[in-house]
Write a protein that holds these residues in place. Structure first.
Motif, PDB file in Angstrom:
ATOM      1  N   GLU A  42       0.849  -1.198   0.000  1.00  0.00           N
ATOM      2  CA  GLU A  42       0.000   0.000   0.000  1.00  0.00           C
ATOM      3  C   GLU A  42       0.890   1.254   0.000  1.00  0.00           C
ATOM      4  OE1 GLU A  42      -3.430   0.773  -0.029  1.00  0.00           O
ATOM      5  OE2 GLU A  42      -2.522   2.767  -0.092  1.00  0.00           O
ATOM      6  N   PRO A  43       0.842   2.034  -1.076  1.00  0.00           N
ATOM      7  CA  PRO A  43       1.721   3.209  -1.128  1.00  0.00           C
ATOM      8  C   PRO A  43       1.292   4.338  -0.183  1.00  0.00           C
ATOM      9  CG  PRO A  43       0.369   3.044  -3.117  1.00  0.00           C
ATOM     10  CD  PRO A  43       0.094   1.816  -2.309  1.00  0.00           C
ATOM     11  N   ASP A  44       0.015   4.377   0.199  1.00  0.00           N
ATOM     12  CA  ASP A  44      -0.470   5.449   1.087  1.00  0.00           C
ATOM     13  C   ASP A  44      -0.338   5.000   2.539  1.00  0.00           C
ATOM     14  OD1 ASP A  44      -1.828   7.374   2.531  1.00  0.00           O
ATOM     15  OD2 ASP A  44      -3.817   6.771   1.804  1.00  0.00           O
ATOM     16  N   ALA A  45       0.603   5.608   3.265  1.00  0.00           N
ATOM     17  CA  ALA A  45       0.846   5.209   4.659  1.00  0.00           C
ATOM     18  C   ALA A  45      -0.385   5.434   5.537  1.00  0.00           C
ATOM     19  CB  ALA A  45       2.037   5.964   5.227  1.00  0.00           C
ATOM     20  N   TRP A  52      -3.144   7.728  11.976  1.00  0.00           N
ATOM     21  CA  TRP A  52      -2.306   6.526  11.851  1.00  0.00           C
ATOM     22  C   TRP A  52      -3.012   5.318  12.455  1.00  0.00           C
ATOM     23  CZ3 TRP A  52       1.034   7.762   8.475  1.00  0.00           C
ATOM     24  CH2 TRP A  52       1.734   8.967   8.507  1.00  0.00           C
ATOM     25  N   GLU A  53      -3.702   5.539  13.579  1.00  0.00           N
ATOM     26  CA  GLU A  53      -4.375   4.417  14.254  1.00  0.00           C
ATOM     27  C   GLU A  53      -5.469   3.835  13.353  1.00  0.00           C
ATOM     28  OE1 GLU A  53      -3.508   7.289  15.719  1.00  0.00           O
ATOM     29  OE2 GLU A  53      -2.021   6.496  17.129  1.00  0.00           O
ATOM     30  N   GLN A  54      -6.204   4.718  12.697  1.00  0.00           N
ATOM     31  CA  GLN A  54      -7.225   4.227  11.765  1.00  0.00           C
ATOM     32  C   GLN A  54      -6.570   3.495  10.600  1.00  0.00           C
ATOM     33  OE1 GLN A  54      -9.254   7.871  10.844  1.00  0.00           O
ATOM     34  NE2 GLN A  54     -10.324   7.950  12.814  1.00  0.00           N
ATOM     35  N   ALA A  55      -5.402   4.016  10.174  1.00  0.00           N
ATOM     36  CA  ALA A  55      -4.681   3.365   9.066  1.00  0.00           C
ATOM     37  C   ALA A  55      -4.331   1.928   9.432  1.00  0.00           C
ATOM     38  CB  ALA A  55      -3.421   4.155   8.749  1.00  0.00           C
ATOM     39  N   GLU A  56      -3.813   1.733  10.633  1.00  0.00           N
ATOM     40  CA  GLU A  56      -3.422   0.371  11.031  1.00  0.00           C
ATOM     41  C   GLU A  56      -4.646  -0.543  11.115  1.00  0.00           C
ATOM     42  OE1 GLU A  56      -0.629  -0.022  14.265  1.00  0.00           O
ATOM     43  OE2 GLU A  56      -1.104  -2.140  14.521  1.00  0.00           O
ATOM     44  N   SER A  57      -5.738   0.011  11.645  1.00  0.00           N
ATOM     45  CA  SER A  57      -6.966  -0.788  11.727  1.00  0.00           C
ATOM     46  C   SER A  57      -7.426  -1.240  10.348  1.00  0.00           C
ATOM     47  CB  SER A  57      -8.091   0.021  12.398  1.00  0.00           C
ATOM     48  OG  SER A  57      -7.737   0.371  13.707  1.00  0.00           O
TER      49      SER A  57
END
Lengths: 344, 344
Positions: A42-45, A52-57
């Motif tokens: 996934e290129p979008d971190a 960031w927390e939502q991203a990891e979820s």
């Protein structure tokens, strides 16, 4: 149901089968030497999210969904999922799994979480809690660095012993044994014991975890009466370059030479020369993504027949570190075998 | 090994036995209506330590040690312990269990941890991972308040819906079944599914957790084809006074009237009129200490024959709350029965 071989060491009479797995990583991991093996880079971190927390979820959820899709199952087919991550109160798993509505067993083994999850999910599958169980974990560079060390914007200098928290996730789906071992199975396990040799440096986790990995591996060799050359690979989680050397020395002192077959996910994930990751990768997602991206495919194709997967965790928190506490390590282990039944 | 009755709901063909248990609480809990039932009431909130975190670790360790002492076992007799707590990265369990050197499975179910631990430890015992397994959890008022809400010295006003985090710990030791059910056994379980109805107030956890408890109980009633009057008590973790009312309403809407047998540990632990605890008690240690101090003794003496223990957890973190996330609830359940084999 299991053959109990020694304290915390067991093998399955009827091993549950791994029927699907998936891996997702970030761009930096995708640029590494194993980049081509992951299901999704996934290129979008931010994974399209605001935090960031939502991203990891979202990363964790997508990885489970992908593992389900690959074997044609739905979330409602799973009787439970063992999930955990590095974030405070494991919210990567909470908010990651929330939309999937799967009975959830929250686990915490720091970076050893993938092995703990596999151990428990395989136990539940072998014990007959429904036909399908699963394990998942994740880590994200930005959530972990902010939480355990410094906010990214602080721009702190990282010492040579520091490891780079992997942005990645791995998910595995297991099936209850039907009496005929077939494909890749979880054939045994070892529940890790904490080992604490007094390391207090949160930037030197390889040293904190290596003694625990050595303890677990030697317990498993002794319990199963096997030697390192029984296995095509003895895989550790994220000891990194420094911790890996320590591990080989520690098990050698107990009479086992693993150097020919030892592989460490943290040492493999990044290019040492070009990616500025110092001692290597770390984080729950490091060994999880390497397991699901590289080692399980190697078992599935028959390139490997039998491996040990011993993920390693540093059981610390910023609060404990600030109070001067040392960092206990832990390492859970599962044995994975290719049981390919071919017609005579 | 288990009879799988419906998704995540199972009963043991051969139930593992609870051979020992212990409870430790703080002074406020000792002053409550059930104060006399706990094994140890510790008047020093610091448990002789320098920090609150160390205090909680020591409390958890002492409780496990006491449970071991009561049945004449040593830490080296346990093949594993399932341990977790509310603190960041579960350090109450890490540092609490470190000196005991027991193979450790870290779990996180917020305040549902005691039920999750019992569920997994009983599964491992029934599956044959050694003869003895254990589960433990703890919470401490001072570690939890500082972490989830405000530092104590801030002196913030607590709203009427707020619950008081219990300073307490409970530990249970299980034995592998030998084919003859005897004494108090874990006879079944239900793995909880997250339920999130959108509550965002960290001071209103009863409302966040009640829907999950309702979901778990109704799944268990349906899966086992039982009704509330099958049980001497249907025990929830720490819904408190407000959450308990909600729970009874929610299960009534699905056709089950639990009001006659429902007991909530959070509503029981403190004296509502004199102890200023608003909606009642909460924290991992609340249901754990009430289980080990009150309910297991009631089963052991035969005052109760069969109960459901459904601890409830709010899967939140301060980070998630600050980001505006709602609080998913979860509730794991174990069924406990007195199997007293008496000579004819």
């Amino acid at each position: 149901m299991v053959r109990n071989l020694s304290r915390g060491v067991f093998q399955y009479a009827q091993p549950p089968r791994i029927i699907s797995y998936a891996s997702t990583v970030g761009q930096k991991e995708g640029d590494g030497p194993f980049g081509a093996c992951f299901d999704c880079v996934e290129p979008d971190a931010h994974f399209g999210q605001d935090t960031w927390e939502q991203a990891e979820s979202v990363m964790q959820r997508r990885t489970v969904q992908l593992a389900l899709d690959k074997c044609g199952l739905q979330d409602s087919d799973l009787s439970c999922i063992c999930a955990g991550d590095l974030m405070n109160q494991c919210i990567g798993s909470t908010y990651g799994m929330r939309p999937l509505e799967i009975p959830l067993l929250g686990i915490y083994g720091a970076c050893s979480t993938m092995a703990e999850g596999l151990l428990l999910a395989s136990f539940l599958a072998a014990g007959g809690v429904g036909e399908y169980t699963a394990a998942v974990t994740s880590s994200h560079f930005s959530t972990a660095e902010r939480q355990f060390r410094f906010p990214l914007s602080y721009g702190g200098q990282r010492p040579p012993t520091a490891q780079w928290t992997c942005t990645g996730s791995g998910a595995v789906i297991l099936q209850q044994p039907d009496g005929i071992p077939d494909g890749v199975c979880v054939t045994g396990g070892c529940i890790g014991t904490m080992v604490d040799l007094g390391v207090t440096d949160a930037n030197h986790m390889g040293a904190a975890m290596a003694p625990a990995a050595a303890d677990t591996l030697v317990r498993y060799f002794k319990g199963t009466n096997t030697a390192p050359d029984t296995y095509d690979a003895i895989v550790t989680g994220d000891l990194g370059l420094i911790g890996s050397e320590l591990l080989c020395d520690l098990v050698m002192k107990q009479g086992y030479d693993i150097s020919a077959v030892h592989r460490d996910c943290g040492a493999m994930l990044y290019d040492r020369k070009t990616q500025d990751t110092h001692a290597g990768g770390s984080g729950c997602g490091c060994s999880a993504s390497m397991l699901c991206g590289h080692f399980l495919p190697a078992l599935q194709t028959g390139a490997m027949k039998q491996i040990l997967f011993a993920a390693t965790g540093a059981l610390m928190s910023p609060t404990a570190s600030q109070q001067g506490e040392s960092i206990p390590g832990i390492s859970h282990l599962v044995e994975l075998r290719q049981h390919c039944i071919k017609p005579a």
